[in-house]
Design a protein around this motif. Sequence first.
Motif, PDB file in Angstrom:
ATOM      1  N   HIS A 172       0.855  -1.180   0.000  1.00  0.00           N
ATOM      2  CA  HIS A 172       0.000   0.000   0.000  1.00  0.00           C
ATOM      3  C   HIS A 172       0.889   1.228   0.000  1.00  0.00           C
ATOM      4  O   HIS A 172       1.865   1.277   0.748  1.00  0.00           O
ATOM      5  N   GLY A 173       0.536   2.224  -0.795  1.00  0.00           N
ATOM      6  CA  GLY A 173       1.277   3.475  -0.795  1.00  0.00           C
ATOM      7  C   GLY A 173       0.989   4.259   0.474  1.00  0.00           C
ATOM      8  O   GLY A 173       0.409   3.745   1.428  1.00  0.00           O
ATOM      9  N   LEU A 174       1.373   5.505   0.481  1.00  0.00           N
ATOM     10  CA  LEU A 174       1.141   6.361   1.631  1.00  0.00           C
ATOM     11  C   LEU A 174      -0.351   6.618   1.792  1.00  0.00           C
ATOM     12  O   LEU A 174      -1.033   7.008   0.846  1.00  0.00           O
ATOM     13  N   VAL A 175      -0.856   6.374   3.001  1.00  0.00           N
ATOM     14  CA  VAL A 175      -2.269   6.571   3.309  1.00  0.00           C
ATOM     15  C   VAL A 175      -2.352   7.512   4.511  1.00  0.00           C
ATOM     16  O   VAL A 175      -1.680   7.290   5.518  1.00  0.00           O
ATOM     17  N   GLY A 216      -0.289   5.545   7.161  1.00  0.00           N
ATOM     18  CA  GLY A 216       0.153   4.202   6.829  1.00  0.00           C
ATOM     19  C   GLY A 216       1.040   4.188   5.606  1.00  0.00           C
ATOM     20  O   GLY A 216       0.926   5.034   4.724  1.00  0.00           O
ATOM     21  N   PHE A 217       1.932   3.218   5.576  1.00  0.00           N
ATOM     22  CA  PHE A 217       2.783   2.975   4.414  1.00  0.00           C
ATOM     23  C   PHE A 217       3.105   1.492   4.388  1.00  0.00           C
ATOM     24  O   PHE A 217       3.453   0.912   5.413  1.00  0.00           O
ATOM     25  N   ASP A 218       2.963   0.893   3.224  1.00  0.00           N
ATOM     26  CA  ASP A 218       3.137  -0.542   3.042  1.00  0.00           C
ATOM     27  C   ASP A 218       2.208  -1.270   4.015  1.00  0.00           C
ATOM     28  O   ASP A 218       1.010  -1.034   3.979  1.00  0.00           O
ATOM     29  N   CYS A 219       2.707  -2.099   4.889  1.00  0.00           N
ATOM     30  CA  CYS A 219       1.861  -2.874   5.805  1.00  0.00           C
ATOM     31  C   CYS A 219       1.903  -2.334   7.227  1.00  0.00           C
ATOM     32  O   CYS A 219       1.563  -3.031   8.167  1.00  0.00           O
ATOM     33  N   TYR A 220       2.321  -1.090   7.400  1.00  0.00           N
ATOM     34  CA  TYR A 220       2.415  -0.495   8.732  1.00  0.00           C
ATOM     35  C   TYR A 220       1.542   0.748   8.796  1.00  0.00           C
ATOM     36  O   TYR A 220       1.387   1.464   7.805  1.00  0.00           O
ATOM     37  N   VAL A 268      11.458  -5.329   4.304  1.00  0.00           N
ATOM     38  CA  VAL A 268      11.689  -3.917   4.620  1.00  0.00           C
ATOM     39  C   VAL A 268      11.355  -3.105   3.378  1.00  0.00           C
ATOM     40  O   VAL A 268      11.764  -3.469   2.271  1.00  0.00           O
ATOM     41  N   ARG A 269      10.602  -2.004   3.589  1.00  0.00           N
ATOM     42  CA  ARG A 269      10.247  -1.133   2.482  1.00  0.00           C
ATOM     43  C   ARG A 269      10.447   0.323   2.879  1.00  0.00           C
ATOM     44  O   ARG A 269      10.152   0.714   4.009  1.00  0.00           O
ATOM     45  N   SER A 270      10.977   1.121   1.935  1.00  0.00           N
ATOM     46  CA  SER A 270      11.155   2.554   2.155  1.00  0.00           C
ATOM     47  C   SER A 270      10.576   3.316   0.968  1.00  0.00           C
ATOM     48  O   SER A 270      10.330   2.740  -0.102  1.00  0.00           O
ATOM     49  N   TRP A 271      10.367   4.601   1.150  1.00  0.00           N
ATOM     50  CA  TRP A 271       9.649   5.436   0.191  1.00  0.00           C
ATOM     51  C   TRP A 271      10.231   5.357  -1.223  1.00  0.00           C
ATOM     52  O   TRP A 271       9.522   5.128  -2.187  1.00  0.00           O
TER      53      TRP A 271
END
Length: 105
Positions: A4-7, A18-22, A92-95
Amino acid sequence: MVEHGLVIDSSNDEITVGFDCYHSHFDQWLGDGAHFGTTAALEFVKQIMTEQVAVVSWWQNEEWRGSAQLEPLDSAKPPSWAAAGTFNRIRVRSWNGTHNADFSA
């Protein structure tokens, strides 16, 4: 690739980023005339977009087990709730994708 992108959501008297699964919740608490929850939420968005914060998530095959914030130079150590066998991969995911990584656990 992120799930998921930035929410950014402002329902239920709080801001959720939120971003990704966090995701993280920021209450709309006030103090000295300032909206500290809003300020904290905006700071978190800035940290995500400048890659000062990444997100780490733990998975059992394709099933999400949990996630957390991660400073890019920190290790993706297992969370305290994770007993042996509760996850078999770490993501791990970053912008901008600079800190993206996938590990077998």
